[in-house]
Design an enzyme around this catalytic site. Structure first.
Site, PDB file in Angstrom:
ATOM      1  N   TYR A 139       0.786  -1.452   0.519  1.00 36.79           N
ATOM      2  CA  TYR A 139      -0.063   0.316  -0.304  1.00 36.79           C
ATOM      3  C   TYR A 139       1.036   0.704   0.236  1.00 36.79           C
ATOM      4  CZ  TYR A 139      -3.370   3.481   1.908  1.00 36.79           C
ATOM      5  OH  TYR A 139      -4.014   4.398   1.759  1.00 36.79           O
ATOM      6  N   GLU A 227      -3.333   7.191  -3.516  1.00 31.03           N
ATOM      7  CA  GLU A 227      -3.218   6.432  -3.213  1.00 31.03           C
ATOM      8  C   GLU A 227      -3.019   5.410  -4.172  1.00 31.03           C
ATOM      9  OE1 GLU A 227      -6.422   4.493   0.455  1.00 31.03           O
ATOM     10  OE2 GLU A 227      -6.863   3.965  -1.596  1.00 31.03           O
TER      11      GLU A 227
END
Ligand code: GDP
Ligand code: MN
Length: 420
Positions: A139, A227
């Site tokens: 991530y 993101e």
């Protein structure tokens, strides 16, 4: 403002973030042609302004609420997959024909995920991208850290799941670093993050470069968040972005013309779109039945709290701002009564620079121009209160008056319950 994944990945790629080759399609035939161009092995991904698509499910419009309930009640047994019988909004296809079939199954359906809410989202486009053989998922995101007033990079070796879940179950797995926006991103930051995540040698270098490219994209697009979830290491050792999400700061849209043109109003709440078009800024649709007209964001928050305390539910947040034009009040009421769940309206004004008489005139004008079927509770204090009171009295308008906010909230809840 949100943009679609296919737009976000192009933006990231422009700044040097490696992404799989791919293009957007609006029809199954287009998806098939793109898949053929890319060599046949592709992933077909629903394009909506919400995440959790892989674990979401596609259903007909009438079945979205029931599916949402199932997902919430038992996510493990009802969530989707990229391949298999419980297939979701992200599908692997091994040939152009399979890509066409996947696109046909996704387009025109409603995708329901944990993030879409019970209405789901109609899918109008799919991204068709080269299939990636994934060795490990990570991530990586950059957001604005409001408290520190700097960008904040967050990364985790627990990729592919929502960061909120990681934060809850395994908070130590998230590494964070604040970036001084004046100095910009220093190269050591990427290297340090790489080491913290366990990247070695060439992959550490690839990751460091990717972080720098992502920061350039973040800065250049006035983003409030970028993101990448998941960022992956492929089986042949490349570090690439497999998903992309970019939110652009609304306050920067005046100078981000190209990004502003990517706005997809179909993805936004229709009442919020209407509010924007009528110049009613700072309107956010909520689920309750008491419409709110308030000046000042803090007072608007306090008004919603007080409504809840009185046992009611606000239908919207609205900071009408410093209003010195009755038509702005009329427009705000126009948006509020467009919502069929609104059973009462609470006007709570603390006149400072905004004048109470102008707000009162706005409500009087609205009662003439609009079909105001629901009771209106007004609590007015501050500048030109006497003039406002006089206007209301002379107009003969039937409104419920209150002096204190708590009393106004109680009266609004009572009026809404009586009407409902
Ligand atoms: P999201 O569910 O909306 O966040 O959509 P993502 O783009 O993140 O896709 C969901 C999941 O599908 C990812 O976490 C991956 O595990 C998987 N996925 C997406 N693209 C590929 C691919 O090209 N190959 C493989 N093997 N998995 C993929
Ligand atoms: Mn994702």
């Amino acid at each position: 403002m949100k943009i679609h994944e296919y737009q976000a990945r192009d933006l990231l790629a422009q700044h040097g973030v490696p992404v799989p080759r791919g293009r957007v399609a609006a029809t199954p035939a287009e998806a098939r042609a793109i898949a053929a161009e890319l060599g046949g092995r592709v992933v077909v991904k629903a394009q909506i302004h919400a995440g959790g698509r892989g674990k979401g499910r596609l259903v007909a419009r009438d079945d979205t609420a029931a599916m949402f309930q199932r997902l919430v009640a038992d996510p493990a047994n009802n969530s989707g997959q990229v391949k298999g019988d419980r297939i979701g909004g992200v599908r692997l296809a091994d040939s152009p024909a399979e890509a066409e079939a996947a696109a046909a199954a996704i387009l025109g359906k409603h995708l329901v995920s944990i993030q879409t809410g019970p209405e789901g989202k109609l899918v109008k486009h799919v991204l068709v991208a080269e299939q990636t053989d994934v060795a490990k998922e990570y991530y990586l995101a950059i957001i604005i850290d409001g408290a520190a007033a700097t960008p904040l990079i967050m990364a985790s070796s627990e990729g592919g799941q929502e960061i909120e879940v990681v934060a809850h179950n395994n908070p130590d797995a998230i590494v964070r670093v604040n970036v001084n926006p004046g100095a910009g991103l220093q190269p050591y930051v990427g290297r340090r993050l790489a080491a913290q995540l366990g990247f070695k040698d060439d992959q550490a270098a690839q990751f460091g470069k990717l972080v720098e490219a992502l920061y350039r994209a973040f800065e250049a697009s006035d983003a409030s968040m970028v993101e990448v979830n998941p960022l992956v290491v492929t089986t042949d050792g490349r570090v690439i972005a497999l998903d992309a999400k970019v939110n652009v700061d609304d306050n920067a849209l005046f100078r981000q013309k190209e990004l502003a043109s990517l706005r997809d109003k179909d993805e936004e709440d229709p009442l919020e779109v209407m509010a924007g078009e009528l110049g009613v800024a700072n309107f956010i649709k909520l689920d309750g039945n008491i419409g709110c007209v308030v000046n000042g964001a803090g007072l608007a928050m306090a008004t919603m709290d007080t409504i809840k305390l009185a046992g009611g539910e606000p239908a919207n947040f609205l900071d009408i701002g410093t209003v010195n034009d009755p038509q702005r009040v009329v427009n705000a009421l126009k948006v509020i009564i467009e919502d069929p769940s609104v059973k009462a309206i609470l006007v709570n004004i603390f006149g400072g620079m905004a004048r109470v008489d102008i707000i009162a005139q706005g409500v009087i004008d609205a009662s003439k121009q609009l079909d105001l079927k629901v009771p209106v509770v007004m609590r007015l204090v501050g500048t030109n209160l006497a003039e406002g009171e006089k206007l209301l009295e002379e107009s003969g308008l039937q409104v419920i008056r209150a002096r204190e906010l708590a009393d106004a909230a109680r009266k609004a809840v009572e009026a809404a319950n009586t009407a409902a």
